[in-house]
Design an enzyme around this catalytic site. Structure first.
Site, PDB file in Angstrom:
ATOM      1  N   ASP A 174       0.819  -1.212   0.000  1.00  0.00           N
ATOM      2  CA  ASP A 174       0.000   0.000   0.000  1.00  0.00           C
ATOM      3  C   ASP A 174       0.854   1.264   0.000  1.00  0.00           C
ATOM      4  OD1 ASP A 174       1.023  -0.282   2.511  1.00  0.00           O
ATOM      5  OD2 ASP A 174      -0.840   0.122   3.577  1.00  0.00           O
ATOM      6  N   HIS A 178      23.420   3.974 -19.793  1.00  0.00           N
ATOM      7  CA  HIS A 178      22.393   4.226 -18.778  1.00  0.00           C
ATOM      8  C   HIS A 178      22.655   3.382 -17.532  1.00  0.00           C
ATOM      9  CE1 HIS A 178      19.400   5.754 -22.067  1.00  0.00           C
ATOM     10  NE2 HIS A 178      20.268   6.668 -21.704  1.00  0.00           N
ATOM     11  N   ASP A 191      26.402  11.500 -14.452  1.00  0.00           N
ATOM     12  CA  ASP A 191      25.332  12.142 -15.232  1.00  0.00           C
ATOM     13  C   ASP A 191      24.182  12.366 -14.258  1.00  0.00           C
ATOM     14  OD1 ASP A 191      23.226  12.828 -16.926  1.00  0.00           O
ATOM     15  OD2 ASP A 191      23.843  11.430 -18.500  1.00  0.00           O
ATOM     16  N   ASP A 222      20.440  18.881 -16.432  1.00  0.00           N
ATOM     17  CA  ASP A 222      21.030  17.632 -16.935  1.00  0.00           C
ATOM     18  C   ASP A 222      22.500  17.893 -17.243  1.00  0.00           C
ATOM     19  OD1 ASP A 222      21.507  15.161 -18.021  1.00  0.00           O
ATOM     20  OD2 ASP A 222      20.152  15.388 -19.722  1.00  0.00           O
ATOM     21  N   HIS A 253      25.427   7.489 -29.718  1.00  0.00           N
ATOM     22  CA  HIS A 253      24.186   8.200 -29.389  1.00  0.00           C
ATOM     23  C   HIS A 253      24.191   9.603 -29.994  1.00  0.00           C
ATOM     24  CE1 HIS A 253      26.162  10.703 -26.283  1.00  0.00           C
ATOM     25  NE2 HIS A 253      26.761   9.604 -25.864  1.00  0.00           N
ATOM     26  N   HIS A 285      19.306  16.555 -26.622  1.00  0.00           N
ATOM     27  CA  HIS A 285      17.845  16.466 -26.649  1.00  0.00           C
ATOM     28  C   HIS A 285      17.270  17.741 -26.045  1.00  0.00           C
ATOM     29  CE1 HIS A 285      18.240  15.604 -22.325  1.00  0.00           C
ATOM     30  NE2 HIS A 285      19.152  14.704 -22.650  1.00  0.00           N
ATOM     31  N   HIS A 327      14.055  14.563 -20.926  1.00  0.00           N
ATOM     32  CA  HIS A 327      13.919  14.420 -22.364  1.00  0.00           C
ATOM     33  C   HIS A 327      12.618  15.121 -22.715  1.00  0.00           C
ATOM     34  CE1 HIS A 327      16.570  10.581 -22.070  1.00  0.00           C
ATOM     35  NE2 HIS A 327      17.300  11.671 -22.186  1.00  0.00           N
ATOM     36  N   GLU A 373      25.908  16.882 -25.389  1.00  0.00           N
ATOM     37  CA  GLU A 373      26.536  15.814 -24.604  1.00  0.00           C
ATOM     38  C   GLU A 373      27.243  14.758 -25.450  1.00  0.00           C
ATOM     39  OE1 GLU A 373      23.727  13.033 -22.820  1.00  0.00           O
ATOM     40  OE2 GLU A 373      22.071  14.259 -23.572  1.00  0.00           O
ATOM     41  N   TYR A 396      33.138   5.943 -25.583  1.00  0.00           N
ATOM     42  CA  TYR A 396      33.018   4.778 -24.705  1.00  0.00           C
ATOM     43  C   TYR A 396      33.802   3.631 -25.331  1.00  0.00           C
ATOM     44  CZ  TYR A 396      29.139   7.934 -23.935  1.00  0.00           C
ATOM     45  OH  TYR A 396      28.388   9.075 -23.753  1.00  0.00           O
ATOM     46  N   ARG A 411      31.935  11.337 -20.996  1.00  0.00           N
ATOM     47  CA  ARG A 411      30.853  12.156 -21.545  1.00  0.00           C
ATOM     48  C   ARG A 411      30.898  13.500 -20.849  1.00  0.00           C
ATOM     49  NH1 ARG A 411      27.082   8.771 -21.155  1.00  0.00           N
ATOM     50  NH2 ARG A 411      25.920   9.401 -19.284  1.00  0.00           N
ATOM     51  N   GLU A 424      28.524  17.029 -20.636  1.00  0.00           N
ATOM     52  CA  GLU A 424      27.179  17.508 -21.007  1.00  0.00           C
ATOM     53  C   GLU A 424      26.848  18.818 -20.309  1.00  0.00           C
ATOM     54  OE1 GLU A 424      22.573  15.806 -20.917  1.00  0.00           O
ATOM     55  OE2 GLU A 424      24.110  14.934 -19.617  1.00  0.00           O
TER      56      GLU A 424
END
Length: 439
Positions: free
Chosen positions: A41, A244, A261, A272, A351, A355, A362, A385, A389, A406, A408
């Site tokens: 619950d 991710h 990130d 972001d 990638h 965005h 996003h 970004e 890799y 990365r 960004e």
């Protein structure tokens, strides 16, 4: 008790008026997000629907916005009634009367009346503007209302003959941030930048990724941003090559990189940011080569963000710099044109470069229109970004194995070019190393 909304009510009224003008006629029916059960619950922390919030400023669950369009448009909020017993357990509720006054609606009604009132509101409307296909229960509810109207056809009542997804119009509006939105996003960017610096200073060999995540969350919360805008990625060593990555449990080891990130959500708006830095405070030669390549690609991409450019232009700018670097470092073979054509660079960069950013990390808004990339215009906010890799492979020098980088930032398109909303977060090699070393 003094109650305030994060954005003045006049801005929500203005947005509803703009939507009404763009749609012209018919009826808008837009629900907020339902509450979701976590287990047994217990519920997940409630997060309202972004499009609904954009038009209303209202953050309670069990709410629906109805807009009657046409020559005399009016807006109606259906929401929970005041209930002192439930407020003892769950907290304050506005109730219809106070919600109407606080959020600038023409009318407000109890949510319990929605099903009874909707057939009347839908009668003789030519169009219905509502989310379609996002929630089966909502679609079924809409169908029930429409069938109730259709059942009265012999009395001369007609039902809407067209159903349009209202999200398309709302999303297009959300692409362009006003000054109130931008003020919030600048603050969200500053808080998130400070959190990254805190994480850099806290990172030491032997700590766990989740300890660094806790530093981020602490900095968000102590500055009024009660939640992250998305699940924070704190990825050490080889984990940085998982785009991710979410486990956040591994041990930090000296000589490896840590990719973070993370961004806060402030007053419903997202930041972001990604930064990558050496655990122990000093890049190795191979790490520095990759890091400076990604940084150069990001700088080229940011320069390509300007009014009139195609959305894809800044991705192309970043990719060309990365490809040349991959060739120089013997990671790819051939000319820039050949590598771009055969897409061998995607072994290391797979990638897009960014965005839209806003109420969602996003954020809403199309990237293409009629088969062509959207033109950038002032008021749009996007991320920049690029990354690299490098997983272990036979065609990769061992010195580069398990390096993931990365970088960004959040960028606003202005009338003259761009504004980096997260510029206070260090990213030069010297600045990053000094931050990690606590200087």
């Amino acid at each position: 008790m003094k109650l305030e909304t994060p954005v003045p009510t006049k801005h929500f009224r203005k947005r509803r008026a703009q939507l009404a003008k763009s749609l012209g006629s018919g009826l808008v029916v837009l629900p907020t997000a339902p509450e979701r059960t976590r287990n047994a619950d217990a519920h997940y922390d409630y997060r309202w629907d972004s499009g609904f919030y954009y038009l209303t400023g209202f953050r309670e669950p069990e709410a629906v916005l109805v807009m009657v369009l046409g020559a005399k448009p009016r807006s109606i909020l259906f929401c929970r009634e005041k209930n002192l017993e439930r407020e003892i357990w769950d907290g304050f509720r506005y109730g219809p009367e106070l919600a109407r006054d606080m959020f600038g609606f023409d009318e407000a009604r109890p949510i319990a009346e929605l099903d009874a009132r909707m057939p009347e509101l839908l009668a003789n409307q030519d169009e219905l503007h509502t989310p379609v296909g996002g929630d089966a229960a909502w679609d079924a509810r809409i169908t029930g209302w429409l069938n109730a109207v259709r059942a009265k056809v012999r009395t001369g009542v007609t039902a809407p003959v067209q159903i349009r997804d209202v999200r398309a119009a709302v999303n297009d509006m959300r692409l362009f941030k006003d000054e109130h939105e931008l003020a919030i996003m600048r603050r969200a960017g500053a808080i998130s930048s400070d959190a990254h610096v805190r994480a850099m200073r806290a990172s030491r060999p032997g700590k766990r990724e989740y300890e660094i995540e806790a530093e981020l969350l602490h900095e968000f919360c102590r500055n009024g941003a009660r939640s992250p805008a998305y699940g924070s990625i704190v990825a050490a060593g080889a984990n940085a090559c998982v785009l991710h990555y979410r486990e956040n449990t591994a041990e930090l080891r000296k000589g490896e990189l840590l990719l973070i990130d993370a961004g806060c959500e402030l007053d419903s708006y997202a930041a972001d940011i990604t930064r990558t830095f050496p655990i122990g405070g000093k890049f190795s030669a191979a790490q520095k080569d990759i890091y400076e390549l990604v940084l150069a690609s990001q700088e080229a991409a940011i320069k390509a963000v300007k009014p009139g450019a195609d959305f894809i232009d800044y991705h192309d700018a970043a990719t060309r710099v990365l490809v040349q670097g991959f060739i120089d470092l013997k990671l790819c073979k051939g000319s820039v044109g050949e590598v771009l054509e055969n897409e061998s660079y995607k072994q290391f960069y797979m990638h897009r470069t960014g965005h839209w950013l806003g109420l969602d990390v996003h954020d809403a808004g199309d990237y293409m229109q009629k088969g062509k990339w959207r033109k950038l215009k002032p008021g749009m906010v996007l991320t920049v970004e690029p990354g690299c890799y490098i997983r272990p492979a036979d065609n990769v020098p061992k010195a580069f194995w398990n390096i993931g980088v990365r970088i960004e930032d959040d960028v606003l398109v202005t009338t003259s070019g761009r504004e980096v909303l997260t510029a206070s977060c260090p990213k030069r090699v010297k600045d990053v190393e000094e931050a990690v070393q606590g200087r």
